[in-house]
Design an enzyme around this catalytic site. Structure first.
Site, mmCIF file in Angstrom:
data_model
loop_
_atom_site.group_PDB
_atom_site.id
_atom_site.type_symbol
_atom_site.label_atom_id
_atom_site.label_comp_id
_atom_site.label_asym_id
_atom_site.label_seq_id
_atom_site.Cartn_x
_atom_site.Cartn_y
_atom_site.Cartn_z
ATOM 1 N N LYS A 139 4.246 3.703 -0.714
ATOM 2 C CA LYS A 139 3.802 3.650 -2.111
ATOM 3 C C LYS A 139 2.317 3.983 -2.136
ATOM 4 O O LYS A 139 1.580 3.611 -1.220
ATOM 5 C CB LYS A 139 4.015 2.256 -2.705
ATOM 6 C CG LYS A 139 5.475 1.872 -2.872
ATOM 7 C CD LYS A 139 5.583 0.506 -3.522
ATOM 8 C CE LYS A 139 7.050 0.111 -3.687
ATOM 9 N NZ LYS A 139 7.169 -1.241 -4.283
ATOM 10 N N HIS A 142 -1.824 0.810 -4.966
ATOM 11 C CA HIS A 142 -1.849 0.334 -6.351
ATOM 12 C C HIS A 142 -3.198 -0.314 -6.654
ATOM 13 O O HIS A 142 -3.794 -0.983 -5.815
ATOM 14 C CB HIS A 142 -0.720 -0.678 -6.564
ATOM 15 C CG HIS A 142 -0.425 -0.959 -8.002
ATOM 16 N ND1 HIS A 142 -1.176 -1.846 -8.746
ATOM 17 C CD2 HIS A 142 0.507 -0.459 -8.841
ATOM 18 C CE1 HIS A 142 -0.705 -1.889 -9.978
ATOM 19 N NE2 HIS A 142 0.320 -1.058 -10.058
ATOM 20 N N HIS A 145 -4.094 -3.952 -5.763
ATOM 21 C CA HIS A 145 -4.489 -4.373 -4.420
ATOM 22 C C HIS A 145 -6.007 -4.346 -4.235
ATOM 23 O O HIS A 145 -6.508 -4.753 -3.194
ATOM 24 C CB HIS A 145 -3.829 -3.485 -3.357
ATOM 25 C CG HIS A 145 -2.364 -3.753 -3.190
ATOM 26 N ND1 HIS A 145 -1.881 -4.838 -2.492
ATOM 27 C CD2 HIS A 145 -1.281 -3.085 -3.645
ATOM 28 C CE1 HIS A 145 -0.559 -4.824 -2.520
ATOM 29 N NE2 HIS A 145 -0.172 -3.774 -3.207
#
Length: 579
Positions: A139, A142, A145
């Site tokens: 992924k 984001h 984070h």
């Protein structure tokens, strides 16, 4: 520096009261600086001495304070002693104050200023393992984070600066049922060609598609469970695809971390502890801790009454492990491998219950070191948007911060010519992100605001960087003045004394941050220092002053700039010399 003066007062108190001088160190603190107001330098809290059993906690506290103050003597260091309410105040010889604080300091930071104080010596040292950032592989990074990443980096920097050996660990989410979904999804929707061109974007698109498919297709959900079982049983096809996803992701993440100016000692992950999971399950079973529910799931009873009212599920009914099972295995592995003295997990507060259960299970298994494991929590950020709309990925935030800062720098009349304006804009933009994040208690969320965050005035990361760059510029413009030797008796103006008094508090700010792992104490100290430097810059010209005065003032600015740089680096901010 502060330790000289604190030790001097503690020694006199020890002799007067015939007690060990160390007993007085915690009760001595620098007096906060107030604008344009001359104050004493150090204060002794009689309440704290009573609370700590150093003084009897009976009788009139005001009389007790005045009696102790009368017993203390002025000397060549302590020029004035006064008592007020339950506090004794000490004012030091001004020349000595400047000399002891500025002599160890040089511009550029990386000094040990304040780090050898008695206050900090009371802190426990050892090996600290900090687990932070910890995004999921396959992924894109984001934006959510970001907090874990910068908070964890601050804690690691702080612990290291205080003399701990630190292991910075990124514990990647690289296992679990989500990879069953991704594996099935890639076989159905994936393309090796697109994976090469834009790896994380392609994996993200595949993951979205397969999740949509799984919502209304039972076969997809079953296939995902089967793929994850294949992973747990190390079947080569599943493992090969998973390894490819992991390698690609770590490579992409390293690029983002480089932009943030940080790195990790260890890239670990849930997958590293698969061998240990079955052993953990066996240990739970042998210890009578593992129970089986009616549906066949394996649980640990955490209720005080042992009535299954509070349980933690550690095995699915099909025998596959869960996040907490792998966390138990990971904690035990880390203790055996690194022999840490403390382990700190940095995640958002939604995982509070998870870590309470983790520590409880470790204790129940007989691991007494579980009480040296700590969970540092933080709240969520609202309203993080770019001009393009809602932010999902961290790179978008970093790009936006750099672009906005570059625009602001071009608009400013004070911006200097520099070799790499984009690099400077990126560093200042990241400073702004960090300072906005660190201003309040970490447990609180906050409203993200680009305009406030990037202001050059006020308590912002831009202001920190601007002050540091301004001091660097002052030193460069006066490079013909040698401040290696200086006359400390020439620094008697209120704005000089205010900076010196404030520098006495540096070790206290570090101590407070070490106590609760909150960056706000250090940040507030640095912001106040910047305001004091700005006042002194207006009132204490270097150029045009007599040679000896110019030398002393330059030493004051370079010394305070050095402490500013050291503190910024602990926060995770790279100081810039020009902006």
């Amino acid at each position: 520096m502060a330790c000289f003066f604190r030790r001097r007062i503690a020694a006199q108190l020890g002799r007067t009261m015939r007690l060990c001088e160390d007993a007085f160190i915690p009760a001595l603190s620098a007096v906060p600086v107030f604008k344009k107001q001359q104050t004493a330098d150090l204060r002794l809290s009689i309440n704290m001495l009573r609370d700590n059993g150093v003084l009897p906690s009976i009788g009139d506290i005001r009389a007790q304070t005045e009696h102790l103050a009368r017993q203390l003597k002025q000397d060549s260091v302590v020029e004035e002693i006064t008592a007020e309410s339950a506090v004794i105040y000490f004012r030091f010889n001004r020349k000595l104050l400047a000399q002891k604080i500025l002599e160890p300091l040089r511009m550029g930071g990386n000094s040990k200023f304040g780090l050898n104080s008695e206050l900090l010596k009371s802190l426990k040292r050892g090996l600290t393992l900090v687990e932070y950032s910890s995004p999921n592989i396959a992924k894109k990074f984001h934006a959510g984070h970001l907090r874990s990443t910068i908070i964890g980096n601050f804690i690691a920097n702080l612990k290291q600066s205080l003399g701990n050996k630190v292991i910075r660990m990124n514990y990647l989410g690289d296992w679990g049922l989500q990879f069953g979904l991704l594996g099935v999804g890639f076989r159905q929707f994936g393309s090796q060609e697109q994976l090469k061109q834009n790896p994380l974007q392609h994996l993200f698109e595949v993951y979205v598609k397969v999740n949509q498919e799984a919502e209304h297709n039972e076969d997809t959900r079953l296939a995902a469970r089967d793929f994850f079982r294949q992973l747990e049983h190390h079947e080569s096809g599943a493992v090969s695809l998973w390894q490819q996803f992991r390698d690609i992701t770590v490579s992409e993440y390293r690029h983002v971390y480089k932009r943030l100016g940080l790195d990790f000692d260890v890239y670990s992950g849930e997958s590293f502890h698969q061998e240990r999971v079955q052993e953990v399950v066996q240990q739970l079973q042998d210890g009578g801790l593992l129970k089986t529910t009616e549906k066949g799931a394996g649980v640990v009873d955490l209720s005080a009454a042992q009535d299954m009212s509070t349980v933690s599920t550690v095995l699915r009914s099909d025998g596959t492990s869960l996040y907490i099972t792998r966390d138990i295995a990971a904690a035990i592995d880390r203790k055996e491998q690194y022999h840490f003295d403390e382990m700190i997990y940095v995640t958002d507060k939604s995982q509070t219950n998870h870590f309470q259960q983790l520590f409880q299970i470790l204790q129940a298994m007989g691991h007494s070191w579980a009480d040296r494991c700590h969970h540092v929590t933080f709240g969520l950020v609202q309203g993080m948007k770019t001009r393009g709309g809602e932010v999902v990925f961290l790179e978008d935030v970093l790009d936006e911060a750099r672009a906005r800062m570059l625009h602001n720098m071009k608009q400013s009349k004070t911006t200097k010519e520099m070799d790499d304006a984009e690099d400077t804009a990126q560093k200042v933009g990241i400073s702004a992100l960090i300072v906005q994040d660190f201003k309040g208690p970490l447990q609180s969320g906050y409203k993200f605001d680009w305009d406030t965050m990037l202001q050059a005035q006020g308590d912002t990361g831009v202001f920190l960087q601007y002050t540091h760059a301004r001091v660097c510029s002052l030193i460069q413009r006066n490079d013909n003045i040698d401040a290696a030797t200086f006359d400390p008796s020439l620094l008697t103006e209120p704005s000089s004394i205010a900076i010196l008094q404030h520098l006495l508090r540096y070790d206290e700010a570090l101590y407070q941050s070490a106590q609760d792992l909150q960056p706000k104490h250090l940040l507030n100290f640095l912001l106040k220092l910047c305001h004091l430097i700005a006042s002194a810059h207006r009132e204490l010209p270097v150029k045009g002053s007599p040679q000896e005065v110019a030398q002393a003032r330059l030493r004051l600015f370079s010394g305070s700039g050095s402490v500013l740089a050291d503190g910024m680096r602990i926060l995770g901010i790279t100081p810039v010399d020009k902006m």
